[in-house]
Design a protein around this motif. Structure first.
Motif, PDB file in Angstrom:
ATOM      1  N   THR A   1       0.821  -1.214   0.000  1.00  0.00           N
ATOM      2  CA  THR A   1       0.000   0.000   0.000  1.00  0.00           C
ATOM      3  C   THR A   1       0.855   1.264   0.000  1.00  0.00           C
ATOM      4  O   THR A   1       0.345   2.357  -0.277  1.00  0.00           O
ATOM      5  CB  THR A   1      -0.934   0.028   1.225  1.00  0.00           C
ATOM      6  N   GLU A   2       2.138   1.141   0.352  1.00  0.00           N
ATOM      7  CA  GLU A   2       3.048   2.287   0.333  1.00  0.00           C
ATOM      8  C   GLU A   2       3.838   2.367  -0.964  1.00  0.00           C
ATOM      9  O   GLU A   2       4.670   3.258  -1.144  1.00  0.00           O
ATOM     10  CB  GLU A   2       4.023   2.194   1.513  1.00  0.00           C
ATOM     11  N   GLY A   3       3.572   1.455  -1.889  1.00  0.00           N
ATOM     12  CA  GLY A   3       4.327   1.405  -3.137  1.00  0.00           C
ATOM     13  C   GLY A   3       3.899   2.467  -4.143  1.00  0.00           C
ATOM     14  O   GLY A   3       2.911   3.179  -3.968  1.00  0.00           O
ATOM     15  N   PHE A   4       4.656   2.539  -5.222  1.00  0.00           N
ATOM     16  CA  PHE A   4       4.389   3.478  -6.305  1.00  0.00           C
ATOM     17  C   PHE A   4       3.956   2.701  -7.544  1.00  0.00           C
ATOM     18  O   PHE A   4       4.659   1.800  -7.992  1.00  0.00           O
ATOM     19  CB  PHE A   4       5.634   4.306  -6.614  1.00  0.00           C
TER      20      PHE A   4
ATOM     21  N   THR B   1       2.148   7.592 -13.343  1.00  0.00           N
ATOM     22  CA  THR B   1       3.134   8.652 -13.117  1.00  0.00           C
ATOM     23  C   THR B   1       2.733   9.979 -13.756  1.00  0.00           C
ATOM     24  O   THR B   1       3.338  11.017 -13.442  1.00  0.00           O
ATOM     25  CB  THR B   1       4.509   8.219 -13.651  1.00  0.00           C
ATOM     26  N   HIS B   2       1.753   9.976 -14.639  1.00  0.00           N
ATOM     27  CA  HIS B   2       1.287  11.217 -15.275  1.00  0.00           C
ATOM     28  C   HIS B   2      -0.147  11.529 -14.854  1.00  0.00           C
ATOM     29  O   HIS B   2      -0.900  12.160 -15.604  1.00  0.00           O
ATOM     30  CB  HIS B   2       1.382  11.093 -16.797  1.00  0.00           C
ATOM     31  N   LEU B   3      -0.508  11.110 -13.658  1.00  0.00           N
ATOM     32  CA  LEU B   3      -1.875  11.297 -13.167  1.00  0.00           C
ATOM     33  C   LEU B   3      -2.293  12.770 -13.200  1.00  0.00           C
ATOM     34  O   LEU B   3      -3.425  13.102 -13.569  1.00  0.00           O
ATOM     35  CB  LEU B   3      -1.985  10.761 -11.731  1.00  0.00           C
ATOM     36  N   ASP B   4      -1.359  13.648 -12.846  1.00  0.00           N
ATOM     37  CA  ASP B   4      -1.684  15.075 -12.762  1.00  0.00           C
ATOM     38  C   ASP B   4      -1.814  15.751 -14.118  1.00  0.00           C
ATOM     39  O   ASP B   4      -2.150  16.934 -14.200  1.00  0.00           O
ATOM     40  CB  ASP B   4      -0.645  15.812 -11.916  1.00  0.00           C
ATOM     41  N   GLN B   5      -1.596  14.983 -15.194  1.00  0.00           N
ATOM     42  CA  GLN B   5      -1.711  15.550 -16.534  1.00  0.00           C
ATOM     43  C   GLN B   5      -2.936  15.030 -17.283  1.00  0.00           C
ATOM     44  O   GLN B   5      -3.151  15.385 -18.446  1.00  0.00           O
ATOM     45  CB  GLN B   5      -0.442  15.231 -17.348  1.00  0.00           C
ATOM     46  N   LEU B   6      -3.744  14.198 -16.632  1.00  0.00           N
ATOM     47  CA  LEU B   6      -4.900  13.594 -17.289  1.00  0.00           C
ATOM     48  C   LEU B   6      -6.065  14.569 -17.378  1.00  0.00           C
ATOM     49  O   LEU B   6      -6.238  15.448 -16.530  1.00  0.00           O
ATOM     50  CB  LEU B   6      -5.344  12.345 -16.537  1.00  0.00           C
TER      51      LEU B   6
ATOM     52  N   VAL C   1     -11.027  10.417 -13.947  1.00  0.00           N
ATOM     53  CA  VAL C   1     -12.117   9.695 -13.282  1.00  0.00           C
ATOM     54  C   VAL C   1     -12.112   8.229 -13.699  1.00  0.00           C
ATOM     55  O   VAL C   1     -12.321   7.325 -12.872  1.00  0.00           O
ATOM     56  CB  VAL C   1     -13.463  10.365 -13.588  1.00  0.00           C
ATOM     57  N   GLN C   2     -11.861   7.955 -14.981  1.00  0.00           N
ATOM     58  CA  GLN C   2     -11.821   6.571 -15.455  1.00  0.00           C
ATOM     59  C   GLN C   2     -10.697   5.797 -14.780  1.00  0.00           C
ATOM     60  O   GLN C   2     -10.862   4.621 -14.417  1.00  0.00           O
ATOM     61  CB  GLN C   2     -11.632   6.541 -16.979  1.00  0.00           C
ATOM     62  N   THR C   3      -9.564   6.453 -14.570  1.00  0.00           N
ATOM     63  CA  THR C   3      -8.434   5.801 -13.908  1.00  0.00           C
ATOM     64  C   THR C   3      -8.794   5.396 -12.482  1.00  0.00           C
ATOM     65  O   THR C   3      -8.524   4.268 -12.054  1.00  0.00           O
ATOM     66  CB  THR C   3      -7.219   6.741 -13.894  1.00  0.00           C
ATOM     67  N   PHE C   4      -9.408   6.324 -11.748  1.00  0.00           N
ATOM     68  CA  PHE C   4      -9.822   6.006 -10.381  1.00  0.00           C
ATOM     69  C   PHE C   4     -10.864   4.874 -10.378  1.00  0.00           C
ATOM     70  O   PHE C   4     -10.806   3.964  -9.548  1.00  0.00           O
ATOM     71  CB  PHE C   4     -10.397   7.241  -9.694  1.00  0.00           C
ATOM     72  N   ALA C   5     -11.829   4.950 -11.290  1.00  0.00           N
ATOM     73  CA  ALA C   5     -12.884   3.934 -11.341  1.00  0.00           C
ATOM     74  C   ALA C   5     -12.314   2.563 -11.670  1.00  0.00           C
ATOM     75  O   ALA C   5     -12.679   1.551 -11.046  1.00  0.00           O
ATOM     76  CB  ALA C   5     -13.941   4.335 -12.362  1.00  0.00           C
TER      77      ALA C   5
ATOM     78  N   PRO D   1      -0.585  -1.133  -4.600  1.00  0.00           N
ATOM     79  CA  PRO D   1      -0.345   0.313  -4.564  1.00  0.00           C
ATOM     80  C   PRO D   1      -1.571   1.102  -5.014  1.00  0.00           C
ATOM     81  O   PRO D   1      -2.357   0.636  -5.851  1.00  0.00           O
ATOM     82  CB  PRO D   1       0.819   0.514  -5.538  1.00  0.00           C
ATOM     83  N   GLU D   2      -1.709   2.293  -4.462  1.00  0.00           N
ATOM     84  CA  GLU D   2      -2.838   3.158  -4.803  1.00  0.00           C
ATOM     85  C   GLU D   2      -2.513   4.041  -6.012  1.00  0.00           C
ATOM     86  O   GLU D   2      -1.342   4.313  -6.302  1.00  0.00           O
ATOM     87  CB  GLU D   2      -3.200   4.045  -3.612  1.00  0.00           C
ATOM     88  N   VAL D   3      -3.557   4.508  -6.689  1.00  0.00           N
ATOM     89  CA  VAL D   3      -3.379   5.447  -7.787  1.00  0.00           C
ATOM     90  C   VAL D   3      -2.612   6.670  -7.293  1.00  0.00           C
ATOM     91  O   VAL D   3      -1.664   7.135  -7.927  1.00  0.00           O
ATOM     92  CB  VAL D   3      -4.742   5.869  -8.375  1.00  0.00           C
ATOM     93  N   ILE D   4      -3.047   7.234  -6.164  1.00  0.00           N
ATOM     94  CA  ILE D   4      -2.282   8.280  -5.478  1.00  0.00           C
ATOM     95  C   ILE D   4      -1.462   7.560  -4.420  1.00  0.00           C
ATOM     96  O   ILE D   4      -2.010   7.030  -3.448  1.00  0.00           O
ATOM     97  CB  ILE D   4      -3.202   9.330  -4.839  1.00  0.00           C
ATOM     98  N   SER D   5      -0.178   7.504  -4.601  1.00  0.00           N
ATOM     99  CA  SER D   5       0.685   6.643  -3.790  1.00  0.00           C
ATOM    100  C   SER D   5       0.462   6.845  -2.298  1.00  0.00           C
ATOM    101  O   SER D   5       0.556   7.963  -1.789  1.00  0.00           O
ATOM    102  CB  SER D   5       2.150   6.922  -4.132  1.00  0.00           C
ATOM    103  N   GLY D   6       0.149   5.756  -1.604  1.00  0.00           N
ATOM    104  CA  GLY D   6      -0.018   5.772  -0.159  1.00  0.00           C
ATOM    105  C   GLY D   6      -1.379   6.214   0.332  1.00  0.00           C
ATOM    106  O   GLY D   6      -1.633   6.163   1.540  1.00  0.00           O
ATOM    107  N   SER D   7      -2.273   6.635  -0.569  1.00  0.00           N
ATOM    108  CA  SER D   7      -3.583   7.130  -0.139  1.00  0.00           C
ATOM    109  C   SER D   7      -4.550   5.968   0.029  1.00  0.00           C
ATOM    110  O   SER D   7      -5.358   5.660  -0.861  1.00  0.00           O
ATOM    111  CB  SER D   7      -4.142   8.143  -1.153  1.00  0.00           C
ATOM    112  N   THR D   8      -4.479   5.323   1.177  1.00  0.00           N
ATOM    113  CA  THR D   8      -5.278   4.123   1.408  1.00  0.00           C
ATOM    114  C   THR D   8      -6.745   4.410   1.676  1.00  0.00           C
ATOM    115  O   THR D   8      -7.511   3.485   1.948  1.00  0.00           O
ATOM    116  CB  THR D   8      -4.681   3.292   2.560  1.00  0.00           C
TER     117      THR D   8
END
Length: 303
Positions: free
Chosen positions: A14-17, A22-27, A33-37, A192-199
């Protein structure tokens, strides 16, 4: 297993990357939303893999609750809040006595609405909270920690076991101290989470699903459900009063007037009204028969 790790060798998934994001902030909003879903689907897969462990926990916990024990939840942060939510919902859904669903959260009640920094790192407080709740040999503790290493939760488990309670542990990482410490370990390996470490993301989703399954299955086995009907729900508002009426009508095949008359005679107790109508008995006799069957409507009706 140590609960302290160097940044370079932390084995907790869960603490992994996740290299896929790695380009989540550019989507774009749609792609984001599709990535999170899509990632949430892994929560379902993790719960599916945990079905045997969840089943074993239900089977182990049932005798404790049948003899009057309580469900004791222990967690910190998001996991602790999920425990509070599950404990709270048992009363309106199943008429489970609120004093038999105790939620312990690192930082106390304040932590339900805001972060209490450092509270989860105190193992001794976990122990003292369990002692304060007077946990005993009839109780079942459900301990939650995405990391599986939270000191508060480990302290709570250690004290609960020392006091003779059954302990169930839900963790999102394999091989962690929590899963080793409890009698009924449940691994929800969400990675690992989409946002690293955000469990609070898919790790928490998997915990919520697992809690729904675990507590609901226990309530079904305790006779809180007839067929798939919520016959122990408390009708505390107009919506639930109408639901109670529909449940009695559906279960007995009677009309609205007949069902309402029985419900009124049963002081709103759905299960009692169903037994009254199906067996042609008074509310008092229906209650006595249900008590003799330990609250199981199907057994009472001889079905």
């Amino acid at each position: 297993m140590s609960t302290e790790f160097r940044l370079t060798d932390d084995p907790r998934r869960t603490e992994g990357f996740d290299p896929r994001h790695t380009h989540l902030d550019q989507l774009s909003p749609l792609a984001l939303v599709q990535t999170f879903a899509d990632d949430q689907q892994q929560a379902l897969s993790a719960v599916g893999a945990a079905v045997p462990a969840l089943s074993a926990a239900v089977e182990a916990a049932l005798p404790f609750l049948e003899r009057g024990g309580r469900l004791i939840y222990a967690g910190a942060g998001t996991s602790g809040r999920l425990g509070v939510l599950d404990a709270t919902e048992l009363t309106p859904t199943f008429s489970w006595p609120p004093e038999r669903a105790v939620a312990l959260i690192a930082g106390g009640s304040r932590a339900i609405r805001e972060a209490v920094e450092g509270a989860e790192d105190d193992q001794d407080t976990g122990k003292s909270d369990v002692r304060g709740a007077r946990v005993g040999p009839d109780d079942v503790m459900i301990a939650l920690a995405a990391s599986g290493t939270t000191p508060y939760v480990l302290g709570a488990v250690a004290q609960a076991r020392a006091d003779g309670a059954l302990t169930v542990g839900l963790s999102n990482n394999p091989g962690t101290p929590l899963l080793t410490a409890v009698q009924c370990p449940v691994l929800l390996d969400t990675g690992p989470e989409v946002i690293s470490g955000s469990t609070r993301l898919k790790a928490a989703t998997a915990q919520k699903i697992a809690l729904n399954i675990l507590s609901s299955a226990l309530m079904v086995r305790l006779g809180k459900v007839y067929g798939n009907l919520m016959v122990d729900v408390r009708a505390t508002n107009t919506k639930l009063e109408l639901r109670a009426l529909r449940l009695v009508m559906h279960a007995t095949g009677t009309d609205e007037h007949t069902a309402l008359t029985a419900l009124n005679a049963a002081a709103g107790r759905i299960k009692t009204a169903i037994v009254m109508l199906k067996l042609g008995v008074s509310s008092q006799e229906a209650d006595e028969r249900l008590a003799a069957s330990k609250g199981h409507a199907r057994a009472t009706l001889g079905e």
